[in-house]
Design a protein around this motif. Structure first.
Motif, short mmCIF file in Angstrom:
data_model
loop_
_atom_site.label_atom_id
_atom_site.label_comp_id
_atom_site.label_asym_id
_atom_site.label_seq_id
_atom_site.Cartn_x
_atom_site.Cartn_y
_atom_site.Cartn_z
N GLU A 147 0.83 -1.21 0.00
CA GLU A 147 0.00 0.00 0.00
C GLU A 147 0.87 1.26 0.00
O GLU A 147 0.51 2.26 -0.64
CB GLU A 147 -0.95 0.00 1.19
CG GLU A 147 -2.02 -1.07 1.14
CD GLU A 147 -2.91 -0.96 -0.08
OE1 GLU A 147 -3.42 0.13 -0.37
OE2 GLU A 147 -3.08 -1.98 -0.77
N THR A 173 1.04 4.24 -2.89
CA THR A 173 1.01 5.69 -2.70
C THR A 173 1.99 6.37 -3.65
O THR A 173 1.64 7.34 -4.33
CB THR A 173 1.34 6.06 -1.24
OG1 THR A 173 0.40 5.42 -0.38
CG2 THR A 173 1.30 7.56 -1.02
N ALA A 196 -5.73 1.23 7.09
CA ALA A 196 -6.84 2.15 6.86
C ALA A 196 -6.32 3.57 6.64
O ALA A 196 -6.82 4.28 5.75
CB ALA A 196 -7.82 2.12 8.03
N GLU A 197 -5.32 3.97 7.40
CA GLU A 197 -4.73 5.31 7.22
C GLU A 197 -4.11 5.44 5.83
O GLU A 197 -4.31 6.45 5.14
CB GLU A 197 -3.66 5.56 8.28
CG GLU A 197 -4.19 5.73 9.68
CD GLU A 197 -3.09 5.73 10.74
OE1 GLU A 197 -1.91 5.47 10.41
OE2 GLU A 197 -3.42 5.97 11.92
N ASN A 199 -4.81 3.67 3.15
CA ASN A 199 -5.87 3.63 2.15
C ASN A 199 -6.62 4.95 2.06
O ASN A 199 -6.98 5.40 0.96
CB ASN A 199 -6.84 2.48 2.43
CG ASN A 199 -6.31 1.16 1.95
OD1 ASN A 199 -5.53 1.08 1.01
ND2 ASN A 199 -6.71 0.10 2.61
N ASN A 200 -6.88 5.58 3.20
CA ASN A 200 -7.54 6.89 3.19
C ASN A 200 -6.67 7.92 2.46
O ASN A 200 -7.18 8.73 1.69
CB ASN A 200 -7.85 7.35 4.61
CG ASN A 200 -8.98 6.59 5.23
OD1 ASN A 200 -9.82 6.01 4.55
ND2 ASN A 200 -9.02 6.57 6.55
N HIS A 201 -5.36 7.86 2.72
CA HIS A 201 -4.44 8.78 2.04
C HIS A 201 -4.44 8.51 0.53
O HIS A 201 -4.50 9.45 -0.27
CB HIS A 201 -3.03 8.60 2.63
CG HIS A 201 -2.01 9.51 2.04
ND1 HIS A 201 -2.05 10.88 2.19
CD2 HIS A 201 -0.92 9.25 1.27
CE1 HIS A 201 -1.03 11.42 1.54
NE2 HIS A 201 -0.33 10.45 0.99
N ASN A 202 -4.39 7.24 0.16
CA ASN A 202 -4.41 6.89 -1.27
C ASN A 202 -5.71 7.33 -1.92
O ASN A 202 -5.71 7.84 -3.05
CB ASN A 202 -4.21 5.38 -1.45
CG ASN A 202 -2.79 4.95 -1.20
OD1 ASN A 202 -1.87 5.77 -1.10
ND2 ASN A 202 -2.58 3.65 -1.08
N ASN A 203 -6.82 7.14 -1.24
CA ASN A 203 -8.11 7.59 -1.78
C ASN A 203 -8.12 9.10 -1.98
O ASN A 203 -8.64 9.59 -2.99
CB ASN A 203 -9.26 7.17 -0.87
CG ASN A 203 -9.57 5.70 -0.95
OD1 ASN A 203 -9.24 5.04 -1.93
ND2 ASN A 203 -10.20 5.17 0.08
N SER A 204 -7.56 9.82 -1.04
CA SER A 204 -7.47 11.27 -1.16
C SER A 204 -6.62 11.67 -2.37
O SER A 204 -7.00 12.58 -3.13
CB SER A 204 -6.88 11.85 0.13
OG SER A 204 -6.69 13.23 0.01
N GLN A 216 -8.58 10.99 -5.52
CA GLN A 216 -9.62 12.00 -5.68
C GLN A 216 -9.02 13.31 -6.20
O GLN A 216 -9.59 13.94 -7.10
CB GLN A 216 -10.35 12.23 -4.35
CG GLN A 216 -11.53 13.16 -4.47
CD GLN A 216 -12.61 12.64 -5.39
OE1 GLN A 216 -12.90 11.45 -5.41
NE2 GLN A 216 -13.20 13.50 -6.17
#
Length: 171
Positions: free
Chosen positions: A26, A30, A114-115, A117-122, A125
């Motif tokens: 993950e 990034t 989870a952290e 993945n949230n960063h990657n999603n951001s 986006q």
């Protein structure tokens, strides 16, 4: 019941190991997202899918073991959690400590994932928003003549000239 607890501990340890293998993947993802390397992104996503399949298998096994533990202790397996099992093992301190240790380790790894993945999603986006902005900018530039509003006689012209659009709508 001791064998069920051992099986639960083993299953959670296996899950923890797999999740830990997922963390560097993950983190690499990034970097790939930041570089915008779509081919590498596709390859790493395929790696993730392979690991996720292993996790799903272990989750099914864990759920089955918890169900069996619930049957033995007379608790509803649908609401039985690992934390509850840890509390029930107060008369078996070795198993309680092992289960608690692997449970905490797994929780920390999952929170870290989870952290990431949230960063990657951001990041994804933001990339999509930038692509949309660029598409709109290109489309706007093509719709209006970019001659600073002056014509050949050096007088200002306020009428926009329509250019060709990005997409061929005649197909």
């Amino acid at each position: 019941m001791a064998s069920l607890i051992e099986e639960l501990i083993t299953t959670l340890e296996q899950e923890s190991e797999i999740y830990e293998k997922l963390v560097p993947i993950e983190e690499k993802k990034t970097k790939i997202i930041v570089k915008g390397d779509l081919e590498a992104l596709q390859q790493i996503t395929e790696q993730e899918q392979t690991i996720v399949e292993k996790i799903k298998q272990l989750e099914r096994k864990r759920a089955e073991v918890v169900k069996n533990i619930g049957t033995v202790i007379g608790k509803d397996p649908q609401i039985l959690r690992v934390q509850t099992i840890i509390e029930i093992l107060d008369k078996q301190p070795n198993e309680q400590q092992q289960l608690s240790k692997v449970h905490e380790k797994l929780k920390k790894t999952v929170v870290r994932l989870a952290e990431i993945n949230n960063h990657n999603n951001s990041l994804i986006q933001q990339s999509l928003e930038m692509i949309e902005f660029n598409m709109n900018f290109i489309q706007s530039a093509r719709m209006f003549n970019v001659n600073n509003g002056y014509n050949k006689g050096a007088s200002q012209s306020d009428t926009p000239v329509m250019g060709t659009g990005i997409f061929d709508t005649k197909q």
